[in-house]
Design a protein around this motif. Structure first.
Motif, mmCIF file in Angstrom:
data_model
loop_
_atom_site.group_PDB
_atom_site.id
_atom_site.type_symbol
_atom_site.label_atom_id
_atom_site.label_comp_id
_atom_site.label_asym_id
_atom_site.label_seq_id
_atom_site.Cartn_x
_atom_site.Cartn_y
_atom_site.Cartn_z
ATOM 1 N N UNK A 32 54.910 -104.546 -15.505
ATOM 2 C CA UNK A 32 55.012 -103.946 -16.870
ATOM 3 C C UNK A 32 54.205 -102.556 -17.032
ATOM 4 N N UNK A 33 53.185 -102.572 -16.165
ATOM 5 C CA UNK A 33 52.525 -101.411 -16.048
ATOM 6 C C UNK A 33 53.222 -99.995 -15.538
ATOM 7 N N UNK A 34 54.005 -100.378 -14.295
ATOM 8 C CA UNK A 34 54.880 -99.390 -13.966
ATOM 9 C C UNK A 34 55.933 -98.909 -14.812
ATOM 10 N N UNK A 35 56.440 -100.046 -15.696
ATOM 11 C CA UNK A 35 57.639 -99.692 -16.555
ATOM 12 C C UNK A 35 56.922 -98.673 -17.772
ATOM 13 N N UNK A 36 55.870 -99.075 -18.263
ATOM 14 C CA UNK A 36 55.096 -98.478 -19.096
ATOM 15 C C UNK A 36 54.887 -97.089 -18.717
ATOM 16 N N UNK A 37 54.491 -96.758 -17.445
ATOM 17 C CA UNK A 37 54.267 -95.517 -17.037
ATOM 18 C C UNK A 37 55.631 -94.502 -17.246
ATOM 19 N N UNK A 80 63.865 -87.973 -28.424
ATOM 20 C CA UNK A 80 63.402 -88.488 -27.263
ATOM 21 C C UNK A 80 61.930 -89.205 -27.283
ATOM 22 N N UNK A 81 61.340 -88.691 -28.522
ATOM 23 C CA UNK A 81 59.889 -89.210 -28.641
ATOM 24 C C UNK A 81 60.304 -90.817 -29.525
ATOM 25 N N UNK A 82 61.126 -90.767 -30.285
ATOM 26 C CA UNK A 82 61.843 -92.087 -30.844
ATOM 27 C C UNK A 82 61.785 -93.169 -29.881
ATOM 28 N N UNK A 83 62.987 -92.685 -28.836
ATOM 29 C CA UNK A 83 63.365 -93.362 -28.057
ATOM 30 C C UNK A 83 62.182 -94.105 -26.799
ATOM 31 N N UNK A 84 61.302 -93.126 -26.480
ATOM 32 C CA UNK A 84 60.256 -93.491 -25.764
ATOM 33 C C UNK A 84 59.382 -94.528 -26.485
ATOM 34 N N UNK A 85 59.074 -94.274 -27.738
ATOM 35 C CA UNK A 85 58.074 -95.123 -28.406
ATOM 36 C C UNK A 85 58.970 -96.514 -28.487
ATOM 37 N N UNK A 144 59.150 -103.167 -24.280
ATOM 38 C CA UNK A 144 58.524 -103.514 -23.071
ATOM 39 C C UNK A 144 57.418 -104.441 -23.516
ATOM 40 N N UNK A 145 56.749 -104.187 -24.597
ATOM 41 C CA UNK A 145 55.353 -105.153 -25.104
ATOM 42 C C UNK A 145 55.932 -106.585 -25.441
#
Length: 455
Positions: A59-64, A99-104, A110-111
């Motif tokens: 999960x940390x790698x995906x969060x990165x 992009x910002x919205x998609x990233x958030x 993921x959480x």
């Protein structure tokens, strides 16, 4: 702070250009972000597991990947002029917000899942949750914007009070953000679409003095927010606690930051140029195609990282506001390093790069200026419909072969999605929610004499 920036840019940007390039913007902002997310995540797994920087889970790698997929294109937008380069400005601005919205949204999705045991069911649930967050945030923003327009047009009793009108617009926009956070949705995406709706309906329902005050109020708040964010990043970089964990291995810390920066460069290039090529395949007009120099600027505009990346990094790698593990400390300090380096170095190089690729007096700007007008088909296509034989004379003079009737129908359709939206908007939406040209005149209310911006 990010709320003020998005609202101000939403009021400033030209909606016609934004929606004309909406498909390309969604390609860059949504599909491109996912491509960058995959590349950065896979690269983090490949490199960081070999470097022994601490205990990091899947999960940390995906969060990165989600953290470093969030761009900050404010520096580029400050240099570009949407009147001179409307196509490029709309693409950089639109992609930055989406992009910002998609990233958030991706980070929040993921959480909600246990990524230790990943199978097909978990993957499908993750994809479904991602689209649910995206659609729900968009719908909430649009509904809040419509509610603000209806309140000011139909129910609001302080129409003659500039203070109350401006306060109500700001509070309604903030309400959309708070509702999104309360419902665990994307506040950035919600406030963005709320701003779109408010600029199309609500802003035209208030008095002229309220419009001017609102414009300058958001500009001022946006400037203050930017200054505060840079001060916050600079102050946080001096926090001693997190740097103690990596002080014994500065070379490894520099290596992690360099790898992340390299992954950002590669992940950005992996979608900007291929997706630009795909987008150009569907553009009939040469003026609407993205040139290679414009693609380089779009690629460069997304290399900066900012407040969203830092906020997501703290959310993922801190516990109760403290950095307690060595691996988490590496990721926090590396995120700060990448943000500061990209902002200072790439940001300072943005203006010279744009002026080098797009000189102010070059033919490119002249060509881009033509994009600000409605895309027109060759005159020989439409001139026979003008009557008086003028079309035939013009066509003969230009020596342009006349296409077949089927080709004319396919390349110049008489009805478009925009046409039907305008009919629906004029018949149902504007009479109910107001907007340009659809607000009844009362003393102190705005008087509209110009054509709608959507036309």
């Amino acid at each position: 702070m990010r709320l003020q920036n998005d609202l101000f840019l939403r009021f400033q940007v030209k909606k016609k250009q934004f929606f004309r390039n909406f498909i390309t913007i969604m390609l860059f902002g949504a599909v491109g972000t996912l491509i960058s997310f995959v590349i950065i995540s896979l690269g983090a797994v490949e490199f960081f597991r070999k470097m022994d920087i601490g205990a990091l889970e899947v999960g940390d790698y995906l969060a990165i990947g989600a953290i470093f997929s969030a761009t900050d294109s404010v520096c580029t937008l400050q240099v570009l002029n949407q009147d001179e380069t409307p196509l490029l400005y709309s693409l950089v601005f639109g992609e930055g917000v989406v992009n910002d919205a998609t990233s958030v949204v991706l980070f929040n999705a993921l959480q909600n899942f246990d990524l230790v045991h990943v199978d097909a069911t978990v993957l499908l649930k993750f994809v479904a949750n991602f689209f649910y967050l995206f659609a729900s945030s968009t719908l909430l923003g649009a509904l809040t914007g419509l509610l603000s327009a209806y309140i000011i047009k139909k129910l609001y009793f302080g129409r003659h009070s500039t203070d109350r009108e401006v306060a109500l617009m700001i509070l309604m926009a903030y309400l959309s953000y708070m509702l999104a956070e309360l419902l665990n949705l994307s506040g950035i995406l919600t406030v963005f679409f709320c701003g779109i709706v408010m600029s199309h309906y609500t802003w035209h329902n208030v008095t002229e003095s309220s419009r001017i005050t609102t414009k300058h109020a958001f500009a001022t708040l946006s400037f203050i927010a930017e200054v505060f964010l840079f001060l916050y990043v600079g102050t946080d970089a001096l926090d001693i606690e997190k740097w103690k964990f990596v002080s014994d291995s500065p070379g490894k810390s520099l290596g992690v930051s360099s790898i992340l920066l390299g992954l950002v460069l590669v992940g950005r290039a992996a979608f900007v140029f291929p997706l630009s090529f795909i987008s150009n395949l569907f553009k009939k007009s040469q003026n609407d195609k993205i040139t290679f120099k414009q693609q380089v600027i779009i690629w460069w505009a997304g290399l900066m990282r900012g407040a969203v990346s830092i906020a997501l990094a703290y959310n993922q790698f801190t516990r109760s506001g403290h950095t307690q593990q060595r691996g988490n400390a590496f990721m926090i300090t590396s995120t700060i390093t990448v943000v500061l380096f990209s902002t200072m170095v790439f940001g300072l190089m943005t203006k010279p790069l744009i002026y080098f690729l797009l000189p102010p007096n070059s033919k490119h700007l002249t060509r881009s200026l033509s994009v600000s007008s409605e895309p027109s088909s060759p005159k020989s296509f439409l001139s026979p419909l003008l009557g008086n034989g003028q079309g035939s004379e013009l066509e003969a003079a230009q020596c342009i072969p006349r296409p077949t009737n089927l080709r004319m129908l396919l390349t110049t359709p008489s009805r478009s999605v925009h046409h039907y939206w305008r009919k629906f908007d004029d018949a149902f939406m504007r009479p109910m929610f107001g907007g340009r040209g659809f607000v009844p005149f009362v003393p102190g209310s705005p008087v509209e004499r110009s054509v709608p911006e959507w036309e």
